[in-house]
Scaffold this active site. Sequence first.
Site, PDB file in Angstrom:
ATOM      1  N   SER A   1       9.785 -54.325  -0.240  1.00  0.00           N
ATOM      2  CA  SER A   1       9.157 -53.081   0.219  1.00  0.00           C
ATOM      3  C   SER A   1       7.857 -52.881  -0.538  1.00  0.00           C
ATOM      4  O   SER A   1       7.513 -53.658  -1.428  1.00  0.00           O
ATOM      5  CB  SER A   1      10.099 -51.909  -0.028  1.00  0.00           C
ATOM      6  OG  SER A   1      10.157 -51.652  -1.417  1.00  0.00           O
ATOM      7  N   LYS A   2       7.193 -51.797  -0.174  1.00  0.00           N
ATOM      8  CA  LYS A   2       5.886 -51.494  -0.759  1.00  0.00           C
ATOM      9  C   LYS A   2       5.895 -51.491  -2.282  1.00  0.00           C
ATOM     10  O   LYS A   2       4.912 -51.847  -2.911  1.00  0.00           O
ATOM     11  CB  LYS A   2       5.453 -50.098  -0.294  1.00  0.00           C
ATOM     12  CG  LYS A   2       4.449 -50.126   0.820  1.00  0.00           C
ATOM     13  CD  LYS A   2       3.837 -48.745   0.937  1.00  0.00           C
ATOM     14  CE  LYS A   2       3.561 -48.442   2.395  1.00  0.00           C
ATOM     15  NZ  LYS A   2       3.445 -47.025   2.663  1.00  0.00           N
ATOM     16  N   ARG A   3       6.997 -51.061  -2.839  1.00  0.00           N
ATOM     17  CA  ARG A   3       6.988 -50.954  -4.304  1.00  0.00           C
ATOM     18  C   ARG A   3       6.922 -52.322  -4.982  1.00  0.00           C
ATOM     19  O   ARG A   3       6.703 -52.422  -6.180  1.00  0.00           O
ATOM     20  CB  ARG A   3       8.149 -50.099  -4.812  1.00  0.00           C
ATOM     21  CG  ARG A   3       9.473 -50.755  -4.692  1.00  0.00           C
ATOM     22  CD  ARG A   3      10.612 -49.805  -4.957  1.00  0.00           C
ATOM     23  NE  ARG A   3      11.835 -50.435  -4.531  1.00  0.00           N
ATOM     24  CZ  ARG A   3      12.486 -51.361  -5.229  1.00  0.00           C
ATOM     25  NH1 ARG A   3      12.029 -51.707  -6.411  1.00  0.00           N
ATOM     26  NH2 ARG A   3      13.563 -51.920  -4.757  1.00  0.00           N
TER      27      ARG A   3
ATOM     28  N   GLY B   1       4.583 -54.326  -4.293  1.00  0.00           N
ATOM     29  CA  GLY B   1       3.174 -54.717  -4.182  1.00  0.00           C
ATOM     30  C   GLY B   1       2.815 -54.888  -2.721  1.00  0.00           C
ATOM     31  O   GLY B   1       3.402 -54.241  -1.860  1.00  0.00           O
TER      32      GLY B   1
END
Length: 467
Positions: free
Chosen positions: A238-240, A242
């Site tokens: 996911s976005k977290r 990167g």
Amino acid sequence: MSIKTRFAPSPTGYLHVGGARTALFSWLYARKHGGKFILRIEDTDLERSTQESVDAILEGMTWLGLEYDEGPFYQTHHFDRYKGIIQQLLDQGDAYYCYCSKEELEQLRAEQMANKEKPRYNGKCRNLVGPKDGREAVIRFKNPVDDVVTIPDLIKGDIVVANKELDDLIIARVDGTPTYNLTVVVDDMDMKVTHVIRGDDHINNTPRQMNILKALGAELPKYAHLPMILGPDGARLSKRHGAVSVMQFRDDGYLPEALLNYLVRLGWSHGDQEIFSIDEMVEHFALENVNVSASAFNTEKLLWLNHQYIMNSDPAHVARHLSWHMGELGIDPSEGPNLVDMVKAQRERCKTLVEMAAASVYFYKDFESYDEKAAKKNFTPGSDEVLARLHDEFTAVTEWQGETLHQIVVNLAETMGLGLGKVAQPLRVAVCGSAVSPAIDVTLSLLGKEKTLARIQRAINYVRNLN
Ligand code: GLU
């Protein structure tokens, strides 16, 4: 049989790497078998779908070079068709109106949870004859109660699900709009999709979709469910973790081929080969060689691959991508050396095009100031003398080419009784602004006579002003 695959993203965000890998595998499968690959935008969720996301998906597909043979099709253009199919299912007795209220369903759910049962619709309205005038209703598919559904999954093998595990799924909401499982089924059928290749987060939908297809008398496509992509910590990517948007990888300086190569290896292998041209991917791709279990995204490996592609691709191709990055930095590449030569000069040292662009700016535009450390170390008293002599020698050069320039630097060091570094480094800082550049002969010949002389003069003035 002529093969047809599809990529069917919902436009509720950018094209992320998981989606891109699904698209790639579907594309490869079609290309390998001389089939067709179609793009279908699943935009029926009017609240969450945006034009911006549609544009981002199309941009991502274009940048990756995953060209589609048909589409993009938009599901919102097919509402009449979905309505017709829902009516057909009602008429056949394979669907029914359900009048259960939200409260009733919530209560049912709570009871089932309390009894440690799987929450599912209890089929209360299944045998009602409707529609009842004036009462709000959803429409449910009448799922078979007996037997099992077997998904002959091309990656995971047979997956068997008992029909009694599947409740009667809503195919039309209160406002009459169709739900995901219905629209997918209708389009896969109408578009004659032969192979549904998608993420394994859809495995729960597949037996339901197969049952609807059977009710419609349609031929079933083959299914292949791809394992998930995880972050380095083992959680779903996911976005977290990167960058996960395909276009972010462009912005970060990756070549599309490097990302494709990375994605193809994420969950698929062909012996121990790591680097695949697109042609090789098409040649060797086989669903049987897709891993059954999830794989973790590894940015280091992607970076390594990107460097391999930067070093080994046709420099003219790399230059076209570099040009975009130069533009992002406000540089017009026509105002300096040919970008193809620039790529050849820089490719060993730059792992991304962002690095390469940043390391090339001074060839096109005067730098504002010297790197402090480099100036301190190399612009020492006496360096102005070295620079002045280089200026004289270079002024006299008629054919501005690397070997001649290199020789001048070597000869001057000798004449002045200095180590080569004592001549080459002040020169490098003078023309580049820092102590890092390609070999000095390459740097000077790319920079050209005029810029070289002007910058040496600027450095001479700088050194003289220090004292
Ligand atoms: N629209 C679905 C999604 O974006 C994919 C549907 C499918 O592949 O069947 O997750």
